[in-house]
Design an enzyme around this catalytic site. Structure first.
Site, mmCIF file in Angstrom:
data_model
loop_
_atom_site.group_PDB
_atom_site.id
_atom_site.type_symbol
_atom_site.label_atom_id
_atom_site.label_comp_id
_atom_site.label_asym_id
_atom_site.label_seq_id
_atom_site.Cartn_x
_atom_site.Cartn_y
_atom_site.Cartn_z
ATOM 1 N N LYS A 217 44.131 10.488 -18.549
ATOM 2 C CA LYS A 217 44.065 11.947 -18.381
ATOM 3 C C LYS A 217 45.463 12.468 -18.061
ATOM 4 O O LYS A 217 46.132 11.974 -17.149
ATOM 5 C CB LYS A 217 43.085 12.311 -17.256
ATOM 6 C CG LYS A 217 43.057 13.807 -16.921
ATOM 7 C CD LYS A 217 41.928 14.167 -15.942
ATOM 8 C CE LYS A 217 42.060 15.618 -15.453
ATOM 9 N NZ LYS A 217 40.990 16.002 -14.502
ATOM 10 N N ASP B 235 46.438 21.179 -12.697
ATOM 11 C CA ASP B 235 45.066 21.669 -12.853
ATOM 12 C C ASP B 235 44.796 22.747 -11.815
ATOM 13 O O ASP B 235 44.510 22.451 -10.655
ATOM 14 C CB ASP B 235 44.077 20.494 -12.697
ATOM 15 C CG ASP B 235 42.622 20.932 -12.812
ATOM 16 O OD1 ASP B 235 42.373 22.086 -13.235
ATOM 17 O OD2 ASP B 235 41.736 20.111 -12.493
ATOM 18 N N LYS C 165 40.521 26.869 -8.458
ATOM 19 C CA LYS C 165 40.416 26.046 -7.255
ATOM 20 C C LYS C 165 40.966 26.814 -6.064
ATOM 21 O O LYS C 165 41.918 27.574 -6.213
ATOM 22 C CB LYS C 165 41.284 24.780 -7.416
ATOM 23 C CG LYS C 165 40.738 23.741 -8.344
ATOM 24 C CD LYS C 165 41.677 22.530 -8.370
ATOM 25 C CE LYS C 165 41.241 21.490 -9.386
ATOM 26 N NZ LYS C 165 39.952 20.872 -9.100
ATOM 27 N N ASP D 219 47.271 15.362 -11.413
ATOM 28 C CA ASP D 219 46.103 15.244 -12.284
ATOM 29 C C ASP D 219 46.467 14.566 -13.616
ATOM 30 O O ASP D 219 45.649 14.497 -14.527
ATOM 31 C CB ASP D 219 45.488 16.639 -12.515
ATOM 32 C CG ASP D 219 43.985 16.587 -12.755
ATOM 33 O OD1 ASP D 219 43.359 15.575 -12.412
ATOM 34 O OD2 ASP D 219 43.449 17.580 -13.301
ATOM 35 N N ASP E 84 37.025 24.239 -14.678
ATOM 36 C CA ASP E 84 37.673 23.202 -13.860
ATOM 37 C C ASP E 84 37.223 21.792 -14.279
ATOM 38 O O ASP E 84 37.809 20.807 -13.851
ATOM 39 C CB ASP E 84 37.378 23.446 -12.380
ATOM 40 C CG ASP E 84 38.330 22.714 -11.451
ATOM 41 O OD1 ASP E 84 39.364 22.201 -11.944
ATOM 42 O OD2 ASP E 84 38.049 22.654 -10.250
ATOM 43 N N GLU F 276 37.875 20.298 -16.886
ATOM 44 C CA GLU F 276 38.720 20.319 -18.083
ATOM 45 C C GLU F 276 39.114 18.931 -18.566
ATOM 46 O O GLU F 276 39.330 18.707 -19.744
ATOM 47 C CB GLU F 276 39.986 21.150 -17.805
ATOM 48 C CG GLU F 276 41.132 20.410 -17.092
ATOM 49 C CD GLU F 276 40.790 19.858 -15.716
ATOM 50 O OE1 GLU F 276 39.895 20.419 -15.072
ATOM 51 O OE2 GLU F 276 41.413 18.863 -15.300
ATOM 52 N N ARG G 150 37.487 16.141 -18.853
ATOM 53 C CA ARG G 150 36.549 15.515 -19.811
ATOM 54 C C ARG G 150 36.673 16.130 -21.196
ATOM 55 O O ARG G 150 36.365 15.476 -22.195
ATOM 56 C CB ARG G 150 35.122 15.617 -19.258
ATOM 57 C CG ARG G 150 34.632 17.020 -19.084
ATOM 58 C CD ARG G 150 33.408 17.097 -18.191
ATOM 59 N NE ARG G 150 33.717 16.925 -16.777
ATOM 60 C CZ ARG G 150 32.821 16.928 -15.796
ATOM 61 N NH1 ARG G 150 31.539 17.059 -16.083
ATOM 62 N NH2 ARG G 150 33.188 16.776 -14.544
#
Ligand code: BES
Ligand code: ZN
Ligand code: ZN
Length: 460
Positions: free
Chosen positions: A231, A236, A243, A254, A313, A315, A317
């Site tokens: 990833k 993020d 968030k 992230d 959020d 995101e 996946r």
């Protein structure tokens, strides 16, 4: 900066301004005993009444130089890390270290424990430490090469998100060409013409364009093939499902999955592992703007499956769905994927243990055992099919989130929809980023995953 060099002879015979002797349960080890005999029992007398626990030390002045008695714990790697930190703190420039039966773990621990990230500090703490270790050169050489990869992964995670944009991450990947790794970087246009609709949607809110990075390390006569996916969210924010600030403070990390892939590639090339390793990273930022994707959007993934976005959020996946499908299309036989995917994995297993999901038991066991050998904590979790229905959407093939329960599992189930070959998914949201210093390093990026990947590659 720490340098490990090989020393010959023994602790008793060697010459050094500082010698380190290990102490376990109040007792010296064999080389320490020999040194003590030479010093007429000086060390044993100093130890009387002092029960040195792991990481605790006692400095003894001896006629030929000082001796640091250092508490050894259960794990040679962690004790090595603590020792390196203590020597740096005491500002000793050089020491001769007593060997341990776990020679490799000790060397790795010394190197990892000494890691510092001071690139952006005006006042650098440039303390050079040279450790002379009694033991074999091959062991030190392997530890150095593994540590190089872990250092790279940590540096990438620690680099702030204004500097480590998707383009900058791709630049760092391109540096691996110098080691013989093939690296290709696809820009936004190329990503769009491939049809990576889910990845592109996550990326579209940012002024910093996405990059898709492909890597290939292919030594001649490779005996097996391993495909990695990491990833690569360089930041993020959560997007419109924003968030809170507190949760955003570590979100430069992230891209820790991508960092682990790059770190492992670097070490594999340095070590000359006889396995072909390919890596895929969909690098982008999850931001807010007039162009950002929305809650309710329906995206078309590279696989052709459509996804309804129920939370911007979730995101990772989406980017991974396209990267995983791409990896399989490129001929992957089995995939190991690493991602800081869910807060739910942290709730389940805490900040030190990664959650392991596998679509095939043998592949899962291989990864779990490799992690164990590497000294990285992972624990298996169920890919419970009954929860698949949580991902049903009224308008698309899938939605990108389930309900509040079993969040790490539904995320893993989502990923598994995009691959047919055996997939091992490591949710490293907990252990990728340390909120405080630890035996093997300071707070910040840990480089989690690099060592496991290398052990997996070696087991193939
Ligand atoms: N990057 C986060 C996951 C994360 C959380 C990593 C904490 C490291 C520490 C991920 O993109 C995310 O935000 N996941 C959501 C999913 C939810 C919306 C279903 C989460 O875990 O809250
Ligand atoms: Zn997120
Ligand atoms: Zn994320």
């Amino acid at each position: 900066m720490i340098t490990l060099t090989r020393a010959e002879g023994s602790l008793a015979e060697g010459q050094a301004p500082l010698k380190v002797a290990w102490v376990k349960e109040g007792r010296l080890l064999s080389q320490g005993e020999a040194l003590d005999a030479r010093l007429g029992g000086l060390l044993r007398r100093a130890l009387e009444g002092a029960s040195l626990k792991e990481g605790e030390s006692l400095l003894v002045a001896a006629p030929e130089g000082q001796v640091l008695l250092f508490g050894l714990g259960e794990d040679a790697r962690s004790s090595g890390g603590r020792l390196a930190q203590a020597l740096l703190r005491l500002r000793f420039p050089e020491a001769l270290v007593e060997p341990l039966p776990e020679a490799y773990a000790l060397a790795e621990g010394l190197l990892l424990g000494a890691y510092r990230f001071d690139r952006h500090r005006s006042e650098k703490e440039e303390k050079a430490l040279t450790l002379r270790i009694l033991g074999a050169e091959e062991v030190l050489e392997r530890a150095r090469k593994v540590a190089e990869g872990v250092y790279l992964a940590r540096d990438l995670v620690n680099e702030p998100p204004n500097l480590l944009t998707p383009e900058a991450l791709a630049e760092r990947a391109l540096e691996l060409r110098a080691l013989g790794v093939e690296v290709e970087v696809l820009d936004e246009e190329a990503i769009a013409s491939l049809g990576m609709g889910a990845f592109l949607a996550v990326a579209q809110g940012s002024a910093n364009p996405p990059r898709f990075i492909r890597l290939r390390y292919a030594p001649p006569g490779a005996r097996a093939r391993l495909d990695l996916v990491g990833k690569g969210l360089t930041f993020d924010s959560g997007g419109y499902s924003l968030k809170p600030t507190e949760s955003m403070t570590t979100m430069k990390g992230d891209m820790a999955g991508a960092a682990a892939v790059l770190g492992a590639m670097k070490s594999a090339a340095l070590l000359g592992l006889p396995v072909e390793i390919r890596g895929y990273i969909a690098a982008c930022e999850n931001m807010i703007s007039g162009r950002a994707y929305r809650v309710g959007d329906v995206l078309k993934t590279l696989s052709g499956k459509t996804v309804e976005v129920m939370n911007t959020d979730a995101e990772g996946r989406l980017t991974l769905a396209d990267a995983l499908f791409y990896a399989e299309r490129e001929g992957a036989e089995r995939i190991l994927e690493l991602s800081t995917l869910t807060g739910a994995a942290v709730v389940a297993l805490g900040e030190e243990v990664a959650a392991l999901f596998a679509t095939e038991p043998a592949w899962g066991s291989l990864v779990q055992e490799a992690a164990h050998r590497a000294g990285e904590k992972v624990w298996p979790m169920p890919l419970e099919k009954a929860y698949r229905e949580k991902l049903k959407s009224p308008v698309a093939d899938l939605k990108n989130v389930g309900d509040r329960n079993g969040g790490a599992i539904t995320a893993a189930l989502f990923l598994s929809e995009f691959v047919r070959v055996p997939l091992a998914h490591l949710d490293i949201a907990g252990p990728a980023f340390a909120k405080k210093g630890h035996a093997l390093g300071p707070e910040g990026g840990t480089g989690f995953g690099v060592r496991t990947i290398l052990e997996v590659a070696q087991a193939l």
